[in-house]
Design a protein around this motif. Structure first.
Motif, PDB file in Angstrom:
ATOM      1  N   HIS A  63       0.839  -1.212   0.000  1.00 51.49           N
ATOM      2  CA  HIS A  63       0.000   0.000   0.000  1.00 51.49           C
ATOM      3  C   HIS A  63       0.872   1.259   0.000  1.00 51.49           C
ATOM      4  O   HIS A  63       0.545   2.253  -0.654  1.00 51.49           O
ATOM      5  N   LYS A  67      -4.927   6.412  -6.895  1.00 44.13           N
ATOM      6  CA  LYS A  67      -6.086   6.668  -6.042  1.00 44.13           C
ATOM      7  C   LYS A  67      -6.134   8.172  -5.766  1.00 44.13           C
ATOM      8  O   LYS A  67      -5.951   8.620  -4.642  1.00 44.13           O
ATOM      9  N   TYR A  86     -12.764   9.485  -8.418  1.00 45.43           N
ATOM     10  CA  TYR A  86     -13.986   9.013  -7.748  1.00 45.43           C
ATOM     11  C   TYR A  86     -15.113  10.011  -7.957  1.00 45.43           C
ATOM     12  O   TYR A  86     -16.261   9.628  -8.168  1.00 45.43           O
ATOM     13  N   THR A 137     -10.370  -4.049  -1.173  1.00 42.60           N
ATOM     14  CA  THR A 137     -10.192  -4.034   0.277  1.00 42.60           C
ATOM     15  C   THR A 137     -11.519  -3.923   1.038  1.00 42.60           C
ATOM     16  O   THR A 137     -11.724  -4.602   2.036  1.00 42.60           O
TER      17      THR A 137
HETATM   18  C1  LIG Z   1      -8.894   0.849  -4.332  1.00 45.43           C
HETATM   19  C2  LIG Z   1      -9.376   0.456  -5.670  1.00 45.43           C
HETATM   20  C3  LIG Z   1      -9.407  -0.886  -6.111  1.00 45.43           C
HETATM   21  C4  LIG Z   1      -9.087  -2.041  -5.218  1.00 45.43           C
HETATM   22  O1  LIG Z   1      -7.811  -1.993  -4.664  1.00 45.43           O
HETATM   23  P1  LIG Z   1      -7.524  -2.750  -3.311  1.00 45.43           P
HETATM   24  O2  LIG Z   1      -6.093  -2.426  -3.054  1.00 45.43           O
HETATM   25  O3  LIG Z   1      -7.764  -4.174  -3.542  1.00 45.43           O
HETATM   26  O4  LIG Z   1      -8.457  -2.197  -2.291  1.00 45.43           O
HETATM   27  C5  LIG Z   1      -9.793  -1.137  -7.413  1.00 45.43           C
HETATM   28  N1  LIG Z   1     -10.165  -0.133  -8.241  1.00 45.43           N
HETATM   29  C6  LIG Z   1     -10.162   1.146  -7.858  1.00 45.43           C
HETATM   30  C7  LIG Z   1     -10.560   2.195  -8.817  1.00 45.43           C
HETATM   31  C8  LIG Z   1      -9.787   1.489  -6.556  1.00 45.43           C
HETATM   32  O5  LIG Z   1      -9.819   2.746  -6.167  1.00 45.43           O
END
Ligand SMILES: *Cc1c(COP(=O)(O)O)cnc(C)c1O
Length: 355
Positions: free
Chosen positions: A93, A195, A200, A301
Motif C-alpha cells: 500500500h 487513487k 472518484y 479491500t
Molecule cells: C482501491 C481500488 C481498487 C481495489 O484496490 P484494493 O487495493 O484491492 O483495495 C480497485 N479499483 C479502484 C478504482 C480502486 O480505487
C-alpha cells in the motif's frame, strides 16, 4: 509521550470507544480516537505526530480545494484468532501510495512516517479493531495540497494524515452491475491507476444513472472502444469462464488492487488455472449465452470479494448462477481470510503484526 520511533503522541482525554455500536458497524460511520499527522514544507517532512482525531482548519485558498491534488489509500488491520492485530500488506500500500503521489506531482512519503507511523497509530487504537467475522479496522492514509495560494501549480506544501475506523462485513448479497459503454472512468495516459480524489468524483454521475436503472454499480469499459472490461467502482474484476479464472491485466487505466494481486498470488499457490488478459464485453456475453460463465466477483479491500449476481449489457440482464461455496473465487477468498486471521500460514509475508 514519545515512542521508540520518535513519534510524539498526544492521547485523547475522551475516548469515543463506548459510543461505537460494534454490533452494527456501518461502513464509514465511526472513527477511532487518534490520527497521525505530518506536514511537508520547505522541501521536507516534519516529524509525524499522533493526536486526538479532530477537524482540520485550512485556508479557503488551499490548493487541494481547487485543483485536486489529493491522494488516498484504503487498507485494513485484522484481529487475528489469537487476539493479536495484523496490518495487511502495509509495504504494498505504501508503494502504491507513492506511485499515486508521483503521478499527481505531490511529495512522496517516507517509510518512517507511512509504515512506522501507521504501526504506532494502530497499536495505540488497538481496542478499536473489531473481532467479529469479516470485520476489520479500516485504515485511511491520505494526502492533500495544503499550500495557501490560488494560482494553478503543484503545491509546495502537503499534509499527510492517517485515520482509522472499525468496519463490518460488506455486500453480503450478490450485486447487480451495469456494463457502462457511454461514460468512462479512466483513459490511457490518464490517472486511472492512481487513487486520486478526482477519479472518484468523476465516476459518481454515471454510477448514479446506473442506480436509477436499478443497478448497484457500473463495470467500466476501455475509453477507446468501450469493448474491453476494466474494473468496477473501487474494485477489480474476476470471472470464471469454462472453469478458468480470468482477470483483466493492470494498465494505466486500471487500479493495481492489492486484493486482486493477493488473490492472484493465492491462485498460483493453490495451483488454480488462471489467465491475466483483456476480457471483452462480447466474450462475457457469449459466455452467458453458452452457460460457460460460472462466477463473477468484484474484489477490493472494502468487501474483499463481492459476488456479482447480474451483469447488464446493452439493456439486457444476464444472470449468474448462485454463489457456490466450492467455487474458485470463494475458495481463494477463504484462504485470504485465513492468512489474515492467522489460521493459514503467511508464506508471502503479508502480515505486519503490531501486538
Ligand atoms: C482501491 C481500488 C481498487 C481495489 O484496490 P484494493 O487495493 O484491492 O483495495 C480497485 N479499483 C479502484 C478504482 C480502486 O480505487
Amino acid at each position: 509521550m514519545e515512542t521508540l520511533t520518535g513519534i510524539k503522541i498526544t492521547k485523547t482525554k475522551h475516548s469515543k470507544l463506548d459510543e461505537a455500536d460494534f454490533s452494527n458497524l456501518e461502513f464509514g460511520k465511526y472513527t477511532s480516537d487518534h490520527m497521525l499527522v505530518a506536514d511537508f514544507y520547505h522541501g521536507q517532512w516534519s516529524d509525524a505526530q499522533i493526536v486526538p482525531f479532530a477537524n482540520l482548519s485550512m485556508s479557503p485558498t488551499a490548493l487541494c480545494l481547487h485543483y485536486g491534488q489529493t491522494v488516498f489509500e484504503g487498507m485494513k488491520a485484522f484481529r487475528m484468532k489469537d487476539g493479536r492485530v495484523n496490518i495487511f500488506r502495509i509495504d504494498k500500500h505504501h508503494e502504491r501510495f507513492n506511485r499515486s503521489l508521483r503521478r499527481m506531482c505531490m511529495a512522496e512519503i517516507p517509510y518512517e512516517i507511512f509504515e512506522e507511523g501507521m504501526k504506532e497509530l494502530v497499536t495505540l487504537d488497538k481496542s478499536w479493531v473489531p473481532d467479529a467475522d469479516g470485520s476489520s479496522l479500516y485504515i485511511r492514509p491520505f494526502m492533500y495540497a495544503s499550500e495557501a495560494k490560488f494560482g494553478v501549480k503543484p503545491s509546495d506544501e502537503y499534509r499527510f494524515i492517517i485515520f482509522t475506523g472499525p468496519v463490518g462485513q460488506l455486500f453480503p448479497k450478490p450485486v447487480k452491475m451495469k456494463v457502462e459503454r457511454e461514460y468512462i472512468r479512466a483513459a490511457k495516459g490518464g490517472t486511472g491507476s492512481t487513487k486520486c480524489g478526482g477519479n472518484y468524483g468523476g465516476a459518481m454521475y454515471p454510477t448514479k444513472l446506473a442506480r436509477e436503472e436499478g443497478y448497484d454499480n457500473v463495470i467500466w469499459t476501455d475509453a477507446g472502444e468501450h469493448e474491453f472490461i476494466e474494473e468496477s467502482g473501487a474494485m477489480n474484476l474476476m470471472f470464471v469462464i469454462n472453469g478458468k479464472l480470468l482477470t483483466p491485466p493492470n494498465s494505466d487505466s486500471i487500479l493495481d488492487g492489492v486484493t486482486r494481486d493477493s488473490l492472484m498470488i493465492i491462485a498460483k499457490d493453490m495451483g488454480i488455472d488462471y489467465e491475466e488478459r483483456p476480457v471483452s464485453v462480447n466474450e462475457i456475453k457469449d459466455a452467458f449465452k453458452k452457460g460457460a460463465i460460472t462466477e463473477a466477483y468484484a474484489v477490493g479491500t472494502a468487501a474483499v470479494a463481492s459476488p456479482i449476481g447480474v451483469i447488464g449489457i446493452d439493456g439486457e440482464n444476464y444472470q449468474l448462477p448462485p454463489v457456490n461455496e466450492s467455487g474458485i473465487v470463494f475458495q481463494m477468498k477463504k484462504k485470504l481470510d485465513a492468512i489474515r486471521c492467522g489460521t493459514a500460514e503467511d508464506i508471502n509475508n503479508w502480515n505486519t503484526i503490531v501486538g
